[in-house]
Design an enzyme around this catalytic site. Structure first.
Site, short mmCIF file in Angstrom:
data_model
loop_
_atom_site.label_atom_id
_atom_site.label_comp_id
_atom_site.label_asym_id
_atom_site.label_seq_id
_atom_site.Cartn_x
_atom_site.Cartn_y
_atom_site.Cartn_z
CG HIS A 1 -23.44 27.00 12.45
ND1 HIS A 1 -23.06 27.88 14.21
CD2 HIS A 1 -23.02 27.23 11.93
CE1 HIS A 1 -23.09 28.82 13.60
NE2 HIS A 1 -23.32 28.72 12.46
CB SER B 1 -9.44 -0.53 17.68
OG SER B 1 -9.75 -0.58 19.51
#
Length: 424
Positions: A158, A288
């Site tokens: 999970h 970036s």
């Protein structure tokens, strides 16, 4: 359209070819490969018909062989504009440079003789390009799993910290799925047959007429042409086309592999966020434009992006197979011109990219150790780590790799040393 023909880049070009795919896969689905294969198929047919007694001369066959590669694409395009029929346009173009052989080109055949048989050749050759690439990915990831078989790391369920596993054991989850893909892709390739010489509705009626009802010669014609094309078997039953379920089988194996690659690269992206594992990052690479400190997992993101496209393509052959009326309808054609090449081009790209990733995966043991120590109070004491390795976690990984994974790679040993360097 080439850059030379469109210097201003005003026309759309598929990035699958212009940006990503390998030259060998791009060529496999090129017009050059397609139409030279048509000519080879016409030569195979003429040779077999001559051998079985039809009045075809050596001079006619030699003339065809002498012009198997020199295709006048401009003439073919003009013929297709007039005739609205791509196969007949190329029959006329071939006949123009082979006037002696013109009467016997395409003798007794239907359009699907060249169309479908060429598609099957391209599918077979496409698989032959993909399988060594998949084998190399498995090899690189196997090496990675063996290297880090003993390195404990937090397991996640999970996406919450769970019990410990090892970095190598986690890689074996990826390897097991890739091994299933290897089996499925190999099976799809091995199950391919040739459409062969079947006539307009699959009854071979036109060839029975040519051979004056001699069934044995028609069957031998089918066998001979199938063998010349490099296939061991032809489909026993066809309509005008081979069953479009064949396309379903082929693309389902690729789409399933796409799902595997998406899962692997998603895992790498999640681990990159934790700074436990990182894909290769070039010396001059920019993460970036605004945040140069970032090390974005752009290769894994590319794989996920393209894998989604590959999975989505699966709906095309399923729907096409479901709507083929009786012996065939032509609403398969335009769809297949797009979906079949795109599936193989996309699979080619993601395998090349994944090989590049797996050849340069970086692991940060200190970061992994810090995360373990942070979670240990909530799980147990530190000696769990030692107990896990002592209990034989490494043996489990090594046995899996030795018994299940390595034998899969044996047919591709000759191509195992090829490295992948991405231009983009």
């Amino acid at each position: 359209t080439s850059a030379a023909a469109d210097p201003g880049r005003r026309l759309y070009r598929s990035p699958l070819v212009s940006r990503y795919a390998s030259k060998e896969m791009a060529y496999n689905f090129s017009d050059r490969k397609k139409f030279t294969t048509w000519r080879k198929l016409w030569i195979y047919l003429a040779k077999a018909e001559k051998a079985l007694g039809l009045p075809i001369t050596d001079a006619q066959i030699l003339e065809m062989e002498g012009h198997s590669e020199d295709i006048d694409f401009v003439m073919a395009a003009e013929e297709e504009r007039k005739l609205r029929h791509d196969v007949m346009a190329h029959v006329h173009t071939f006949a123009h440079c082979c006037p002696t052989a013109a009467p016997i080109i395409h003798l007794g055949a239907t359009s699907c003789y060249v169309g479908d048989n060429t598609d099957l050749i391209m599918l077979r050759d496409g698989f032959d390009i993909l399988l060594p690439k998949l084998a190399r990915v498995i090899d690189r990831l196997t090496n990675f799993a063996e290297t880090y078989a003993d390195l404990p790391t937090l397991g996640f369920t999970h996406y919450q910290p769970a019990q410990l596993t090892t970095v190598g054991k986690r890689a074996c989850l990826w390897l097991q799925d890739l091994a299933m893909d290897m089996r499925n892709v190999q099976r799809a390739r091995d199950d391919l047959r040739f459409r062969g010489v079947k006539g307009t509705t699959g009854t071979q009626a036109s060839f029975l007429q040519l051979f004056q009802g001699e069934h044995e010669k028609v069957e031998e014609l089918d066998r001979m042409v199938t063998e010349m094309a490099g296939f061991k078997r032809a489909y026993l039953v066809t309509g005008q086309t081979y069953s479009r379920k064949v396309d379903v089988d082929c693309l389902s194996s690729l789409a399933s592999m796409g799902a595997t690659v998406h899962k692997i690269c998603t895992d790498i992206r999640l681990l990159a966020n934790l700074k436990e594992i990182e894909e290769p990052f070039e010396k001059e690479q920019i993460g970036s434009s605004a945040m140069p400190y970032k090390r974005n997992p752009m290769r894994s993101e590319r794989c996920c992006s393209l894998a989604r496209h590959l999975v989505a393509l699966m709906s095309d052959p399923l729907q096409t197979a479901s709507v083929q009326w009786l012996e065939r309808t032509l609403d398969d054609s335009a769809n297949r011109r797009i979906s079949l090449p795109e599936a193989f081009l996309t699979a080619d790209i993601i395998l090349s990219t994944l090989q590049n990733i797996t050849e340069g995966l970086v692991v940060y043991p200190k970061v992994i150790e810090r995360h373990i120590r942070h979670e240990l109070p909530f799980m147990a004491t530190e000696n769990i780590i030692m107990a896990m390795v002592k209990a034989g976690g490494n043996r489990q990984v090594t046995r899996f790799l030795t018994e299940e994974i390595r034998p899969l790679l044996d047919p591709y040993k000759a191509k195992m040393d090829i490295k992948i360097e991405l231009e983009l």
